[in-house]
Design a protein around this motif. Structure first.
Motif, PDB file in Angstrom:
ATOM      1  N   SER A 116      -0.077  -1.945   1.456  1.00 39.78           N
ATOM      2  CA  SER A 116       0.866  -2.746   2.213  1.00 39.78           C
ATOM      3  C   SER A 116       0.799  -4.215   1.804  1.00 39.78           C
ATOM      4  O   SER A 116       1.832  -4.882   1.651  1.00 39.78           O
ATOM      5  CB  SER A 116       0.587  -2.604   3.708  1.00 39.78           C
ATOM      6  N   THR A 117      -0.421  -4.709   1.599  1.00 40.00           N
ATOM      7  CA  THR A 117      -0.594  -6.102   1.182  1.00 40.00           C
ATOM      8  C   THR A 117       0.025  -6.351  -0.189  1.00 40.00           C
ATOM      9  O   THR A 117       0.712  -7.364  -0.415  1.00 40.00           O
ATOM     10  CB  THR A 117      -2.088  -6.468   1.136  1.00 40.00           C
ATOM     11  N   GLU A 162       3.853  -6.363   0.096  1.00 39.90           N
ATOM     12  CA  GLU A 162       4.359  -7.600   0.678  1.00 39.90           C
ATOM     13  C   GLU A 162       4.352  -8.725  -0.356  1.00 39.90           C
ATOM     14  O   GLU A 162       5.273  -9.543  -0.406  1.00 39.90           O
ATOM     15  CB  GLU A 162       3.513  -7.980   1.888  1.00 39.90           C
ATOM     16  N   SER A 163       3.283  -8.758  -1.170  1.00 40.55           N
ATOM     17  CA  SER A 163       3.209  -9.806  -2.193  1.00 40.55           C
ATOM     18  C   SER A 163       4.306  -9.642  -3.232  1.00 40.55           C
ATOM     19  O   SER A 163       4.849 -10.621  -3.745  1.00 40.55           O
ATOM     20  CB  SER A 163       1.836  -9.768  -2.876  1.00 40.55           C
ATOM     21  N   GLN A 168       7.130  -8.179  -2.566  1.00 44.18           N
ATOM     22  CA  GLN A 168       8.403  -8.160  -1.833  1.00 44.18           C
ATOM     23  C   GLN A 168       9.210  -6.900  -2.159  1.00 44.18           C
ATOM     24  O   GLN A 168      10.385  -6.951  -2.517  1.00 44.18           O
ATOM     25  CB  GLN A 168       9.224  -9.423  -2.135  1.00 44.18           C
ATOM     26  N   ASP A 218       9.836  -2.628  -0.834  1.00 42.91           N
ATOM     27  CA  ASP A 218       9.693  -1.680   0.261  1.00 42.91           C
ATOM     28  C   ASP A 218       8.706  -0.593  -0.140  1.00 42.91           C
ATOM     29  O   ASP A 218       8.771  -0.049  -1.246  1.00 42.91           O
ATOM     30  CB  ASP A 218      11.048  -1.046   0.604  1.00 42.91           C
ATOM     31  N   TYR A 246       7.201   3.153  -4.010  1.00 38.75           N
ATOM     32  CA  TYR A 246       7.846   1.942  -3.500  1.00 38.75           C
ATOM     33  C   TYR A 246       9.150   1.721  -4.243  1.00 38.75           C
ATOM     34  O   TYR A 246       9.422   2.355  -5.273  1.00 38.75           O
ATOM     35  CB  TYR A 246       6.934   0.728  -3.636  1.00 38.75           C
TER      36      TYR A 246
END
Length: 220
Positions: free
Chosen positions: A161-162, A165-166, A168, A170, A220
């Motif tokens: 998840s980290t 997020e980095s 950007q 999904d 992702y």
């Protein structure tokens, strides 16, 4: 009539399916051990091999009986090593046979571990002259390992998840593949030397760390 042939039609491949994130998750559970295994040895020397063996057997039988008298079941006492070594002296560069050394080692399983010190002292008083190691472990290790395994998967999801997020992007937090790395039975080791003057030996087992590691793959 003319026919025109173009390149064959191909089904579009989704780039989404090609995107894969691979992370390693770690989990660890600390618990107090409830089982101890100790290695006790009787070492004897004599010019005569048969005499060294006889003395060794007599002393070891005395040691085992003293442990049984403490309440340790005989099935928790097993022989793990029996060795015979010739001993030599060197005089003026010449090798001379001095005698023989006989070593008989047993492993004793102890529970509760509060009795470890008493077991060592009793064994030493009855003839043991080497304590090579003490191993601490837990009875229901599988239950604790399952907890560590859950932590490892959660850790893998948090890492993924980290990273997502980095970048950007999904991320689907449902792993498409999870590989469990095999781990050994947890144990802590202590090595100590004792003498016949050692009494009321203090033993502090501390905690046992039970680890689990997984490799998880995400889309992702």
């Amino acid at each position: 009539m003319y026919y025109s042939y173009g390149p064959p039609y191909r089904q579009p491949v989704s780039r989404q399916q090609d995107r894969m994130l691979i992370v390693t998750g770690n989990g660890r559970v600390s618990v107090e051990p409830d089982i101890a295994s100790i290695q006790l040895a009787v070492i004897t020397e004599d010019e005569s091999l048969s005499k060294a063996q006889q003395d060794n057997a007599q002393t070891m039988n005395q040691v085992i009986q003293s442990l049984v008298d403490l309440g340790i079941p005989r099935e928790n006492i097993r022989t793990t090593s029996y060795q015979i070594f010739p001993r030599y002296d060197f005089v003026d560069g010449e090798q001379l046979l001095r005698g023989y050394e006989v070593t008989n080692q047993i492993t004793v399983r102890i529970s509760p571990i509060s009795e470890v010190g008493t077991v060592i002292d009793t064994a030493v008083q009855n003839g043991v002259n080497r304590v090579s190691s003490i191993q601490f472990s837990v009875t229901n290790v599988e239950n604790y390992y399952q907890q560590a395994l859950t932590q490892a998967l959660e850790n893998a999801q948090a890492k993924a998840s980290t990273i997502a997020e980095s970048l950007q992007v999904d991320l689907d937090l449902t792993p498409i593949k999870i590989t469990e790395e095999v781990s050994e039975t947890p144990a802590t080791f202590k090595t100590m030397a004792v003498s016949a003057e050692s009494f009321s030996t203090p033993i502090e087992p501390g905690e046992v760390g039970i680890r689990a590691v997984v490799e998880a793959r995400f889309h992702y």
